[in-house]
Motif scaffolding. Structure first.
Motif, PDB file in Angstrom:
ATOM      1  N   LYS A   8     -28.290  41.842 -16.383  1.00 46.98           N
ATOM      2  CA  LYS A   8     -29.335  41.149 -15.626  1.00 46.98           C
ATOM      3  C   LYS A   8     -30.030  40.074 -16.448  1.00 46.98           C
ATOM      4  O   LYS A   8     -30.491  39.091 -15.903  1.00 46.98           O
ATOM      5  N   GLY A   9     -30.130  40.249 -17.762  1.00 47.76           N
ATOM      6  CA  GLY A   9     -30.922  39.347 -18.585  1.00 47.76           C
ATOM      7  C   GLY A   9     -30.169  38.203 -19.221  1.00 47.76           C
ATOM      8  O   GLY A   9     -30.752  37.454 -20.003  1.00 47.76           O
ATOM      9  N   VAL A  10     -28.897  38.011 -18.902  1.00 49.17           N
ATOM     10  CA  VAL A  10     -28.151  36.950 -19.583  1.00 49.17           C
ATOM     11  C   VAL A  10     -28.682  35.556 -19.239  1.00 49.17           C
ATOM     12  O   VAL A  10     -28.614  34.651 -20.063  1.00 49.17           O
ATOM     13  N   ASP A  11     -29.228  35.394 -18.056  1.00 48.45           N
ATOM     14  CA  ASP A  11     -29.788  34.090 -17.701  1.00 48.45           C
ATOM     15  C   ASP A  11     -30.998  33.762 -18.575  1.00 48.45           C
ATOM     16  O   ASP A  11     -31.230  32.615 -18.940  1.00 48.45           O
ATOM     17  N   LYS A  12     -31.772  34.795 -18.963  1.00 46.71           N
ATOM     18  CA  LYS A  12     -32.911  34.587 -19.861  1.00 46.71           C
ATOM     19  C   LYS A  12     -32.426  34.196 -21.257  1.00 46.71           C
ATOM     20  O   LYS A  12     -33.010  33.317 -21.901  1.00 46.71           O
ATOM     21  N   LEU A  13     -31.357  34.836 -21.729  1.00 45.47           N
ATOM     22  CA  LEU A  13     -30.764  34.490 -23.019  1.00 45.47           C
ATOM     23  C   LEU A  13     -30.250  33.050 -22.991  1.00 45.47           C
ATOM     24  O   LEU A  13     -30.499  32.270 -23.915  1.00 45.47           O
ATOM     25  N   TYR A  14     -29.589  32.694 -21.913  1.00 49.06           N
ATOM     26  CA  TYR A  14     -29.073  31.337 -21.740  1.00 49.06           C
ATOM     27  C   TYR A  14     -30.208  30.301 -21.780  1.00 49.06           C
ATOM     28  O   TYR A  14     -30.127  29.300 -22.493  1.00 49.06           O
ATOM     29  N   ILE A  23     -27.949  25.469 -27.404  1.00 48.57           N
ATOM     30  CA  ILE A  23     -26.985  24.930 -26.448  1.00 48.57           C
ATOM     31  C   ILE A  23     -27.383  23.481 -26.185  1.00 48.57           C
ATOM     32  O   ILE A  23     -28.521  23.200 -25.817  1.00 48.57           O
ATOM     33  N   GLN A  24     -26.422  22.575 -26.414  1.00 54.29           N
ATOM     34  CA  GLN A  24     -26.691  21.151 -26.223  1.00 54.29           C
ATOM     35  C   GLN A  24     -25.722  20.577 -25.192  1.00 54.29           C
ATOM     36  O   GLN A  24     -24.533  20.884 -25.208  1.00 54.29           O
ATOM     37  N   ASN A  25     -26.237  19.743 -24.321  1.00 54.19           N
ATOM     38  CA  ASN A  25     -25.416  19.096 -23.298  1.00 54.19           C
ATOM     39  C   ASN A  25     -24.543  18.021 -23.934  1.00 54.19           C
ATOM     40  O   ASN A  25     -25.057  17.173 -24.668  1.00 54.19           O
ATOM     41  N   THR A  26     -23.232  18.054 -23.661  1.00 55.10           N
ATOM     42  CA  THR A  26     -22.311  17.016 -24.113  1.00 55.10           C
ATOM     43  C   THR A  26     -21.441  16.607 -22.930  1.00 55.10           C
ATOM     44  O   THR A  26     -21.481  17.241 -21.871  1.00 55.10           O
ATOM     45  N   GLN A  28     -18.295  17.009 -22.743  1.00 53.61           N
ATOM     46  CA  GLN A  28     -17.284  18.052 -22.563  1.00 53.61           C
ATOM     47  C   GLN A  28     -17.847  19.346 -21.982  1.00 53.61           C
ATOM     48  O   GLN A  28     -17.103  20.205 -21.551  1.00 53.61           O
ATOM     49  N   GLY A  29     -19.146  19.510 -21.998  1.00 56.42           N
ATOM     50  CA  GLY A  29     -19.778  20.731 -21.504  1.00 56.42           C
ATOM     51  C   GLY A  29     -20.979  21.080 -22.357  1.00 56.42           C
ATOM     52  O   GLY A  29     -21.446  20.269 -23.161  1.00 56.42           O
ATOM     53  N   GLU A  30     -21.467  22.283 -22.204  1.00 51.01           N
ATOM     54  CA  GLU A  30     -22.646  22.731 -22.948  1.00 51.01           C
ATOM     55  C   GLU A  30     -22.202  23.367 -24.267  1.00 51.01           C
ATOM     56  O   GLU A  30     -21.680  24.479 -24.282  1.00 51.01           O
ATOM     57  N   LEU A  31     -22.401  22.634 -25.344  1.00 50.26           N
ATOM     58  CA  LEU A  31     -21.944  23.029 -26.671  1.00 50.26           C
ATOM     59  C   LEU A  31     -22.878  24.078 -27.262  1.00 50.26           C
ATOM     60  O   LEU A  31     -24.090  23.890 -27.313  1.00 50.26           O
ATOM     61  N   PHE A  32     -22.298  25.194 -27.717  1.00 48.08           N
ATOM     62  CA  PHE A  32     -23.033  26.260 -28.394  1.00 48.08           C
ATOM     63  C   PHE A  32     -22.927  25.981 -29.882  1.00 48.08           C
ATOM     64  O   PHE A  32     -21.857  26.072 -30.473  1.00 48.08           O
ATOM     65  N   THR A  33     -24.046  25.612 -30.509  1.00 45.28           N
ATOM     66  CA  THR A  33     -24.020  25.097 -31.881  1.00 45.28           C
ATOM     67  C   THR A  33     -24.098  26.165 -32.972  1.00 45.28           C
ATOM     68  O   THR A  33     -23.957  25.841 -34.145  1.00 45.28           O
ATOM     69  N   SER A  34     -24.283  27.420 -32.632  1.00 44.41           N
ATOM     70  CA  SER A  34     -24.474  28.459 -33.647  1.00 44.41           C
ATOM     71  C   SER A  34     -23.178  28.980 -34.257  1.00 44.41           C
ATOM     72  O   SER A  34     -23.225  29.793 -35.173  1.00 44.41           O
ATOM     73  N   PRO A  36     -20.414  27.392 -36.255  1.00 43.06           N
ATOM     74  CA  PRO A  36     -20.075  26.094 -36.817  1.00 43.06           C
ATOM     75  C   PRO A  36     -18.582  25.854 -37.048  1.00 43.06           C
ATOM     76  O   PRO A  36     -18.151  24.717 -37.109  1.00 43.06           O
ATOM     77  N   PHE A  37     -17.782  26.900 -37.177  1.00 43.38           N
ATOM     78  CA  PHE A  37     -16.383  26.698 -37.540  1.00 43.38           C
ATOM     79  C   PHE A  37     -15.446  26.517 -36.353  1.00 43.38           C
ATOM     80  O   PHE A  37     -14.262  26.257 -36.539  1.00 43.38           O
ATOM     81  N   VAL A  38     -15.948  26.633 -35.131  1.00 42.19           N
ATOM     82  CA  VAL A  38     -15.111  26.379 -33.954  1.00 42.19           C
ATOM     83  C   VAL A  38     -16.003  25.803 -32.847  1.00 42.19           C
ATOM     84  O   VAL A  38     -17.118  26.258 -32.636  1.00 42.19           O
ATOM     85  N   LYS A  39     -15.526  24.759 -32.190  1.00 41.00           N
ATOM     86  CA  LYS A  39     -16.286  24.127 -31.102  1.00 41.00           C
ATOM     87  C   LYS A  39     -16.323  25.105 -29.930  1.00 41.00           C
ATOM     88  O   LYS A  39     -15.292  25.431 -29.350  1.00 41.00           O
ATOM     89  N   THR A  40     -17.517  25.582 -29.600  1.00 40.40           N
ATOM     90  CA  THR A  40     -17.696  26.635 -28.605  1.00 40.40           C
ATOM     91  C   THR A  40     -18.618  26.149 -27.496  1.00 40.40           C
ATOM     92  O   THR A  40     -19.632  25.502 -27.761  1.00 40.40           O
ATOM     93  N   TYR A  41     -18.268  26.498 -26.265  1.00 40.59           N
ATOM     94  CA  TYR A  41     -19.044  26.071 -25.104  1.00 40.59           C
ATOM     95  C   TYR A  41     -19.614  27.278 -24.372  1.00 40.59           C
ATOM     96  O   TYR A  41     -18.973  28.328 -24.291  1.00 40.59           O
ATOM     97  N   ALA A  42     -20.813  27.113 -23.840  1.00 40.15           N
ATOM     98  CA  ALA A  42     -21.480  28.158 -23.076  1.00 40.15           C
ATOM     99  C   ALA A  42     -21.240  27.919 -21.590  1.00 40.15           C
ATOM    100  O   ALA A  42     -21.337  26.794 -21.113  1.00 40.15           O
ATOM    101  N   LEU A  43     -20.920  28.994 -20.881  1.00 40.55           N
ATOM    102  CA  LEU A  43     -20.695  28.935 -19.441  1.00 40.55           C
ATOM    103  C   LEU A  43     -21.468  30.073 -18.799  1.00 40.55           C
ATOM    104  O   LEU A  43     -21.307  31.231 -19.188  1.00 40.55           O
ATOM    105  N   ILE A  44     -22.307  29.758 -17.835  1.00 39.57           N
ATOM    106  CA  ILE A  44     -23.062  30.794 -17.127  1.00 39.57           C
ATOM    107  C   ILE A  44     -22.441  30.942 -15.740  1.00 39.57           C
ATOM    108  O   ILE A  44     -22.155  29.963 -15.074  1.00 39.57           O
TER     109      ILE A  44
END
Length: 101
Positions: A8-14, A23-26, A28-34, A36-44
């Motif tokens: 239930k709380g994942v939207d609050k974490l997001y 999470i930064q808007n790019t 290519q999508g919403e980049l998860f910056t934490s 650093p060694f692989v380009k990772t995107y967040a999807l809700i």
């Protein structure tokens, strides 16, 4: 790489990650910056599922969600490229080589 959070709380974490600029808007999508060694995107997905996926992730992650556990992780050592092995503890690298023989 694919990491999924359910509940239930994942939207609050997001929202927290977005407000904290983790999470930064790019283009290519919403980049998860934490990670650093692989380009990772967040999807809700709705309000119950938050996914972090690498840009080159292919296929469907196993859907083994269970309410009876706190954390489920699946790692396929065959898929770890040599360039990323320097980021894992040496013991893990030695153990994975023994298991793969």
């Amino acid at each position: 790489m694919s990491i999924k959070f359910y509940g239930k709380g994942v939207d609050k974490l997001y929202r927290y990650w977005r407000d904290s600029s983790v999470i930064q808007n790019t283009e290519q999508g919403e980049l998860f910056t934490s990670i650093p060694f692989v380009k990772t995107y967040a999807l809700i997905n709705g309000g119950n599922e938050l996914s972090l996926q690498s840009g080159n992730f292919e296929g469907n992650p196993t859907n083994q969600k269970s309410d009876a556990c706190i954390l489920y992780a699946s790692l396929n050592p065959h898929q770890i490229p040599d360039s990323l092995l320097k980021y894992v503890p040496k013991r893990f690298e030695l153990l994975s080589k023994k298991l793969l023989l």
